[in-house]
Design a protein around this motif. Structure first.
Motif, short mmCIF file in Angstrom:
data_model
loop_
_atom_site.label_atom_id
_atom_site.label_comp_id
_atom_site.label_asym_id
_atom_site.label_seq_id
_atom_site.Cartn_x
_atom_site.Cartn_y
_atom_site.Cartn_z
N SER A 3 0.88 -1.16 0.00
CA SER A 3 0.00 0.00 0.00
C SER A 3 0.92 1.21 0.00
N GLU A 4 0.36 2.40 0.10
CA GLU A 4 1.15 3.62 -0.01
C GLU A 4 2.26 3.67 1.03
N GLY A 5 3.51 3.50 0.59
CA GLY A 5 4.63 3.60 1.50
C GLY A 5 4.79 2.42 2.45
N ILE A 6 4.04 1.33 2.21
CA ILE A 6 4.07 0.19 3.14
C ILE A 6 4.16 -1.11 2.36
N HIS A 7 5.00 -2.02 2.83
CA HIS A 7 5.03 -3.37 2.29
C HIS A 7 5.07 -4.35 3.45
N ASP A 186 12.39 -5.12 0.15
CA ASP A 186 11.02 -4.81 -0.26
C ASP A 186 10.39 -3.76 0.67
N ILE A 187 10.60 -3.93 1.97
CA ILE A 187 10.05 -2.98 2.95
C ILE A 187 10.68 -1.61 2.76
N ALA A 188 12.01 -1.59 2.61
CA ALA A 188 12.72 -0.32 2.44
C ALA A 188 12.31 0.38 1.16
N THR A 189 12.09 -0.40 0.10
CA THR A 189 11.66 0.18 -1.18
C THR A 189 10.31 0.87 -1.04
N ALA A 190 9.42 0.26 -0.27
CA ALA A 190 8.10 0.87 -0.05
C ALA A 190 8.21 2.15 0.78
N ILE A 191 9.07 2.13 1.79
CA ILE A 191 9.24 3.31 2.64
C ILE A 191 9.90 4.45 1.86
N LEU A 192 10.99 4.10 1.17
CA LEU A 192 11.72 5.09 0.37
C LEU A 192 11.16 5.10 -1.05
N LEU A 203 21.67 0.33 -1.28
CA LEU A 203 21.75 0.98 0.02
C LEU A 203 21.49 -0.01 1.15
N THR A 204 20.43 -0.80 1.00
CA THR A 204 20.03 -1.74 2.05
C THR A 204 21.10 -2.79 2.31
N PHE A 224 14.81 2.86 8.33
CA PHE A 224 14.43 3.43 7.04
C PHE A 224 13.38 4.53 7.18
N SER A 225 12.49 4.37 8.15
CA SER A 225 11.52 5.43 8.41
C SER A 225 12.24 6.68 8.92
#
Length: 290
Positions: A3-7, A186-192, A203-204, A224-225
């Motif tokens: 979802s928006e900014g979230i994985h 995947d989580i970092a990609t959604a946040i960034l 980067l990760t 990442f947040s």
């Protein structure tokens, strides 16, 4: 699950969703799964946050009990609180239009775990464990009321500190959450989500290497947040310096200015340098202390 900014990694979503499904179809005899799902893992890996997002996706109402609510100088009060919350969840199940209701206990082990000399209010700890075991043994009758089965999810860092009879199979199902490298990417990609995936991956992996050299098993998702918030802060400040008047600050203008930063050939180097700088700050070890 995106979802928006979230994985939410599928492995995590599966554990939570299965727990809800099993308790939804449970009949108390042939199908009788554990009432409690315990999700443990290192601090900062998004256990409670991801739980709530999965529940929201499934249209479940959430009733949260924090560990601090289970501390009370009056004997029996925390156990009574658990009963009240369970009964309240039943009321919501009957009166609301959501698909279900779940109870979440956040950082349970921190407040009622056995931490040696740091343990306080021993009587209340016993009452709380007793109440939770009573719920798992008979979730259909609480206090003096007939109730529906309400799934419970507890999060924590070390469930070996909990009363062992509570965590036995049949009462308690344990899911240890240690995100794998690809899941972190995947989580970092959604946040960034303003940066290219290949850059975020580079980067990760670099950050994972830094944290492992520090002796940590995994980089906290909260890093990442924090990185995103820092980048946005820096961008807002630079934007303000170019337009030094609060009256002239415009959200659409800033958004355009912010997005233009990523077309800058130096953005990749800037992002990696910023992340490296943050990872070396002493304060950042706090992400592992919960």
């Amino acid at each position: 699950m995106y979802s928006e900014g979230i994985h939410i990694p599928e492995r995590f979503e599966r554990a939570v969703t299965l727990h809800l499904l099993k308790n939804k179809i449970a009949d108390g005899s042939v199908i009788n799964p554990p009432l409690i799902l315990g999700i443990d893992g290192l601090p900062g890996t998004g256990k409670t946050f991801q739980c709530k997002k999965v529940l929201e996706k499934l249209d479940y109402s959430i009733i949260t009990i924090t560990g601090s609510e289970l501390e009370d100088k009056n004997a029996g009060e925390p156990a009574e609180l658990i009963r009240e919350k369970y009964i309240d969840a039943n009321y919501k199940l009957k009166t609301q239009t959501t698909k279900g209701v779940a109870l979440i206990f956040d950082d349970l082990d921190v407040f009622i775990g056995d931490w040696g000399n740091n343990v306080q209010y021993t009587v209340n700890r016993q009452f709380v464990f007793g109440e939770l075991m009573a719920l798992t043994d008979n979730p259909y009758y609480v206090g003096d009321q007939q109730t529906e089965r309400i799934p419970i999810i507890v999060t924590g860092n070390d469930f070996t500190k909990l009363y062992e009879p509570l965590t036995r199979p049949g009462r308690f199902e344990r899911f240890t959450w240690i995100p794998k490298n690809e899941e972190i990417i995947d989580i970092a990609t959604a946040i960034l989500n303003f940066a290219d995936r290949s850059l975020v991956k580079k980067l990760t992996l670099a950050l994972i290497d830094i944290y492992q050299k520090k002796g940590h098993k995994v980089i906290p998702i909260s890093f990442f947040s924090h990185l995103k918030a820092t980048i946005i802060d820096d961008a807002i400040w630079e934007y303000y310096k170019q337009n030094p008047s609060l009256d002239r600050v415009n959200s659409e203008e800033f958004k355009e200015y912010f997005l233009n930063l990523f077309n800058n050939s130096n953005f990749s180097e800037m992002l990696i340098n910023k992340a490296s700088h943050l990872s070396k700050q002493t304060q950042f070890d706090s992400h592992f202390r919960g």
